[in-house]
Enzyme design. Structure first.
Site, PDB file in Angstrom:
ATOM      1  N   ASP A  39     -14.650 -47.606 -34.950  1.00 10.86           N
ATOM      2  CA  ASP A  39     -14.549 -48.182 -33.691  1.00 10.86           C
ATOM      3  C   ASP A  39     -13.296 -48.046 -32.988  1.00 10.86           C
ATOM      4  OD1 ASP A  39     -17.263 -48.992 -33.747  1.00 10.86           O
ATOM      5  OD2 ASP A  39     -16.785 -51.092 -33.892  1.00 10.86           O
ATOM      6  N   ASP A  53      -4.147 -50.234 -43.479  1.00 15.05           N
ATOM      7  CA  ASP A  53      -3.468 -50.717 -42.381  1.00 15.05           C
ATOM      8  C   ASP A  53      -2.339 -49.915 -41.828  1.00 15.05           C
ATOM      9  OD1 ASP A  53      -1.989 -50.656 -45.048  1.00 15.05           O
ATOM     10  OD2 ASP A  53      -1.083 -52.788 -44.735  1.00 15.05           O
ATOM     11  N   LYS A  92      -7.240 -49.357 -50.024  1.00 17.49           N
ATOM     12  CA  LYS A  92      -6.270 -50.418 -49.920  1.00 17.49           C
ATOM     13  C   LYS A  92      -5.855 -50.781 -51.312  1.00 17.49           C
ATOM     14  CE  LYS A  92      -3.490 -53.654 -48.144  1.00 17.49           C
ATOM     15  NZ  LYS A  92      -2.441 -53.065 -47.486  1.00 17.49           N
ATOM     16  N   TYR A 113     -20.529 -55.435 -47.783  1.00 15.19           N
ATOM     17  CA  TYR A 113     -21.615 -55.873 -46.763  1.00 15.19           C
ATOM     18  C   TYR A 113     -22.869 -55.870 -47.693  1.00 15.19           C
ATOM     19  CZ  TYR A 113     -18.998 -54.800 -42.531  1.00 15.19           C
ATOM     20  OH  TYR A 113     -17.950 -54.656 -41.616  1.00 15.19           O
TER      21      TYR A 113
END
Length: 386
Positions: A291, A263, A231, A180
């Site tokens: 979330d 994942d 990851k 970000y």
């Protein structure tokens, strides 16, 4: 983009600095930290900047303010509130999403309580004139980097009862690094002359180390288990993340550290969420997983530091619980925080529900009404101990 409610506590000094603080039992994240305050022998006093923002923000912040005032008066704490513009409301009034006056007030406060940011009205604005840009600027200006999002109130969960019951987890998300904020970023053309867009996932050692320490401290105050999500089988940035987390783990021999690919973590959160206690992860993975974790509670409106769509019914409980996190993690006022947490639980146990978490057999009420019920419980519920 629909209006999003951050419902966050943002404090202006690093967390876990000097005081012993118990962990909070409810749905992160907030961003909190230890903070100094002016005190007298008779009553402690704190300066709180309120940023109602957009959409349902003013409504839920008003309820949370009332709860803070009542809990404070019972526990001998005085709050001095300073309300400022931010987000779309600030854009309409001043032309920028985060006025200098707002940032200055926030920096001079002991903590900041934020309502909702964004809405369809401003979706077509250029990036620097979007309400959400103000939130990023606020985080940067206050130098906050840790987002705590707990999930435990699962009464309205859509998961099977045997899966959701007993869930008590905390997501610790790195907030100011990663893709970000990484550079280079932007638009361009490749060697074939095709248009491209690009971002950079990058972390410095100090950014990982500081969020890892907060996660280990959080886990230590809970059940002593920390799962780092990355990851590392594909991404070099994640390989480095894992390397630094393992290094910091040597400082916390009493905390059990495990690792999980993102994942798999996304799958395990809905398959068996009770296996998790504290999760630490980077900015983008934390954005998504927190979330997802919020829906274990049945509604994102039940989760502090949550995002709400413009069509959602106003549920102030997340903001009220964010206020409790403000007290506990930001100001070290554990007893007042637990009074609020118990009041929310008591209100739910008495069957009151807003539209987003309503089910047959409960009492359907609005934002203001459920706030009034919480106030009744604040006045009667007393924390067993601190």
């Amino acid at each position: 983009m629909a209006a999003s409610a951050s419902m966050q506590v943002i404090s202006v000094k690093p967390p876990f600095q000097s005081q012993q603080q118990n962990n909070i039992r409810k749905p992160v994240i907030i961003r909190c930290c230890s903070s100094s305050s002016s005190t007298t022998a008779a009553k402690k006093s704190y300066n709180i900047t309120l940023l109602p923002g957009d959409g349902i923000g003013p409504e839920v912040i008003s309820v949370a303010k009332n709860v803070l005032n009542l809990a404070g008066s019972i526990e001998g704490i005085e709050f001095k509130f300073n309300e400022k513009l931010m987000g779309g409301a600030a854009l309409d009034a001043t032309g920028v999403p985060l006025p200098k006056e707002t940032l200055t007030a926030a920096k001079q406060s002991d903590a900041v309580l934020l309502g909702a940011i964004g809405g369809y009205k401003w979706d077509k604005n250029e990036k620097h004139l979007k309400p959400e840009t103000g939130l990023l600027q606020l985080r940067e200006g206050l130098e906050v980097f840790a987002n705590l999002r707990p999930a435990s109130l699962v009464d309205a969960s859509t998961l099977k009862k045997e899966v959701a019951e007993g869930v008590d987890l905390m997501v610790v998300r790195e907030l100011t690094g990663g893709i970000y904020f990484g550079k280079p970023r932007g638009f361009g053309t490749n060697e074939n002359g095709e248009e491209i867009g690009f971002n950079t996932e990058v972390y410095a050692a100090y950014e990982i180390d500081r969020i890892a320490r907060i996660a280990f401290e959080t886990a230590r105050k809970r059940s002593g288990k920390l799962c780092s999500v990355d990851k590392a089988n594909v991404l070099e940035a994640s390989m480095f993340w894992r390397k630094r987390v393992i290094a910091i783990a040597e400082e916390y021999p009493d905390v059990e550290l495990s690792h999980m690919y993102v994942d798999n973590a996304a799958m395990q959160l809905v398959r068996n969420p009770k296996q998790f206690d504290t999760i630490v992860t980077n900015n983008i993975f934390g954005d998504i997983l927190s979330d997802e974790a919020s829906m274990i509670t049945g509604s994102i409106g039940m989760l502090p530091s949550a995002s709400l769509g413009a069509s959602d019914k106003a549920n102030p409980l997340a903001t009220i619980l964010s206020a409790a996190m403000l007290l506990k993690y930001g100001l070290g006022e554990v007893k007042a925080a637990e009074r609020i947490e118990l009041a929310v639980l008591d209100t739910l146990n008495r069957g009151f529900r807003t539209g987003d978490i309503y089910s047959a057999g409960n009492k359907l009420v609005g934002c203001k009404e459920i706030g009034e019920e919480v106030l009744k419980s604040v006045d009667t519920k007393t924390p067993a101990s601190v």
